[in-house]
Design an enzyme around this catalytic site. Structure first.
Site, PDB file in Angstrom:
ATOM      1  N   GLY A 147      39.736  42.194  43.144  1.00  0.00           N
ATOM      2  CA  GLY A 147      41.179  42.241  42.946  1.00  0.00           C
ATOM      3  C   GLY A 147      41.548  41.688  41.587  1.00  0.00           C
ATOM      4  O   GLY A 147      40.693  41.276  40.797  1.00  0.00           O
ATOM      5  N   MET A 177      39.365  46.746  37.898  1.00  0.00           N
ATOM      6  CA  MET A 177      39.805  48.027  37.343  1.00  0.00           C
ATOM      7  C   MET A 177      38.626  48.986  37.178  1.00  0.00           C
ATOM      8  O   MET A 177      38.714  50.176  37.487  1.00  0.00           O
ATOM      9  CB  MET A 177      40.505  47.797  35.998  1.00  0.00           C
ATOM     10  CG  MET A 177      41.857  47.103  36.110  1.00  0.00           C
ATOM     11  SD  MET A 177      42.436  46.401  34.529  1.00  0.00           S
ATOM     12  CE  MET A 177      42.302  47.811  33.439  1.00  0.00           C
ATOM     13  N   GLU A 236      36.814  40.776  39.280  1.00  0.00           N
ATOM     14  CA  GLU A 236      38.122  40.227  38.949  1.00  0.00           C
ATOM     15  C   GLU A 236      38.792  41.043  37.854  1.00  0.00           C
ATOM     16  O   GLU A 236      38.155  41.368  36.844  1.00  0.00           O
ATOM     17  CB  GLU A 236      37.999  38.788  38.430  1.00  0.00           C
ATOM     18  CG  GLU A 236      37.516  37.767  39.431  1.00  0.00           C
ATOM     19  CD  GLU A 236      37.480  36.371  38.824  1.00  0.00           C
ATOM     20  OE1 GLU A 236      37.273  35.435  39.596  1.00  0.00           O
ATOM     21  OE2 GLU A 236      37.649  36.224  37.591  1.00  0.00           O
ATOM     22  N   CYS A 237      40.045  41.343  38.032  1.00  0.00           N
ATOM     23  CA  CYS A 237      40.909  41.913  36.997  1.00  0.00           C
ATOM     24  C   CYS A 237      40.237  43.109  36.314  1.00  0.00           C
ATOM     25  O   CYS A 237      40.177  44.191  36.876  1.00  0.00           O
ATOM     26  CB  CYS A 237      41.306  40.823  36.006  1.00  0.00           C
ATOM     27  SG  CYS A 237      42.830  41.187  35.098  1.00  0.00           S
ATOM     28  N   GLY A 238      39.711  42.948  35.099  1.00  0.00           N
ATOM     29  CA  GLY A 238      39.072  44.066  34.426  1.00  0.00           C
ATOM     30  C   GLY A 238      37.895  44.620  35.202  1.00  0.00           C
ATOM     31  O   GLY A 238      37.659  45.834  35.227  1.00  0.00           O
TER      32      GLY A 238
END
Length: 461
Positions: free
Chosen positions: A433, A340, A335-337
């Site tokens: 994502g 990335m 998720e998110c970080g």
């Protein structure tokens, strides 16, 4: 179940809710009270401050994620064996979904959990106008749940007069004041407050604040208000979703990234996975050279990887090991970080390019403003973990970074507006994502992931 409880709220963000909540929690701890603490809404950082005070994990209560019955269930389960539950509100008291509703607001939570609310009023620059301000919040909804008021940034000289005036004009009890305390301010950064570990001598500051609040607040009145909260009936989770009954035949081990770079974790997500049969094994992508042994899945939650981009890049051994494991089918939620970090490249806060794990083609890059901020409902477009119909999933996005390759396995729709976008990479083993997902909002998501982990464990060597 009898749960003494209060909700601390305010008219707007920046009114001192987190600082005062932590001060009250510390004062209660000093009195020998065992507290359960909660943050209204999706915020990750405020519960970290609560946890530093009470010495155990704080939780989120979010009615957009979990609806009425499941929210009450989480309150009950996380308050067992505690003397008092303290909730911290979000934004302004009535501010909810879409910016035009009270859904998922602190007011919504107070109503659903039938919790007495205490309105924190930033009183700087006001005197008689406090009456109009407080009266507006009391009367905007006839069932406001507001049962008390605390004045923030008020001088001890003015307080007795303002207490008498507001109680006479508004008919609500004033439960004390908080003087200006310059050395207890909590600073912010791009995703909210700085982390508790970054504040020098935080514990000493909170100790000092608690001593001040013992003198300036009506702690006995606050405890009495908490005791006045009505009993809550136990909730039947199976009536909400059949997947709440899911249990694995044998446990699976999940590697959970947990360090300063990856720290945005809903504790109840881990709780649900554990109830379904998972064992959590923490590791640090910043410091550890290897993944934990004998794992059947990996969880990469959000946090601040952009602050540790070069450190993550330097840990090339772990990046290579994780990349190989994911390419060989190790089930993963990112998720998110965490998403990335899985890219080929990721910009850090200085916009310097850092090497990532490399399983998501392209780069994650910094932007000058918030991207796709707020609540969303995820609707599945492609198969994820071999499942086509996981159902609608409530989620949330809050990030200053974006990606050249956000994925297309789900469609994210903003409530109240209809605006939406495609997102998330979903494969037979990966779901990655920007959206943050609370598993109690749709336990089918957790069940499908664990089933894939169990299948990975059983596969031929």
């Amino acid at each position: 179940m009898k749960i003494p409880r209060i909700l601390l709220t305010a008219g707007a963000s920046g009114s001192g809710k987190t600082l005062i909540t932590c001060g009250i929690l510390k004062a209660l701890t000093n009195r020998g009270q065992k507290s359960a603490s909660f943050k209204c809404g999706p915020d990750y950082i405020d519960p970290m401050f609560h946890s530093r005070v009470i010495g155990t994990k704080s939780r989120n209560l979010d009615t957009f994620f979990t609806g009425e019955s499941v929210t009450r269930h989480l309150l009950i389960e996380n308050s067992r064996d505690c003397d008092i539950a303290v909730m911290e509100g979000v934004m302004g008291y009535y501010d909810g979904v879409g910016g035009t509703t009270t859904r998922a607001s602190a007011y919504d939570l107070a109503c659903i959990t039938r919790t007495p609310a205490i309105l924190i009023v930033n009183s700087k620059g006001m005197s008689v106008s406090l009456c109009a301000y407080v009266k507006g919040f009391l009367e905007y909804r006839t069932d406001s749940q507001i049962r008390g008021v605390i004045f923030n940034q008020m001088s001890p000289m003015l307080y007795p007069r303002m207490k008498g005036l507001v109680e006479k004009e508004c008919g609500v009890r004033v439960l004390g004041y908080v003087p200006r305390v310059d050395d207890c301010v909590i600073e912010s950064r791009h995703l909210g407050l700085v982390l508790p570990g970054e504040i020098p001598k935080l514990r000493e500051k909170l100790d000092r604040l608690a001593l001040i609040l013992e003198k300036s607040l009506d702690m006995e009145g606050i405890l009495a208000l908490a005791q006045s909260a009505e009993e809550l009936e136990e909730e039947d989770l199976l009536a909400q979703h059949p997947d709440f009954s899911f249990r694995l035949d044998r446990p699976v081990r999940l590697a959970v990234a947990r360090d300063d770079a990856f720290c945005f974790i809903y504790e109840d997500n881990l709780r649900l996975l554990e109830e379904m049969g998972a064992q959590m094994v923490p590791f640090s992508p910043v410091r550890d050279a290897h993944l934990p042994e004998q794992i059947q899945g990996v969880l990469l939650f959000g946090g601040y990887p952009e602050l540790y981009g070069k450190a993550l890049e330097r840990n090339a051994a772990l990046r290579r090991e994780l990349s190989e494991a994911l390419r060989n089918g190790l089930p993963c939620i990112a998720e998110c970080g965490g998403f990335m970090y899985l890219h080929e490249f990721m910009e850090d806060m200085d916009k310097e390019l850092c090497q990532g794990v490399g399983v998501i083609p392209g780069k994650a890059f910094r932007t000058p403003r918030l991207q796709r901020f707020g609540y969303i409902t995820l609707r599945q477009r492609t198969s994820v973990w071999g499942e086509e119909t996981l159902g609608e999933i409530p989620a949330h996005e809050f990030h200053y970074f974006d990606s050249e390759n956000c994925g297309e396995s789900f469609f994210a729709e903003k409530p109240e507006s209809g605006r939406g976008w495609r997102c998330i990479h979903g494969t037979e083993s990966l779901c990655a994502g920007f959206p943050h997902i609370h598993y109690y909002g749709n336990p089918a998501f957790a069940r499908a992931f664990l089933q894939k982990c169990a299948a990975y464990e059983r596969r031929e060597p």
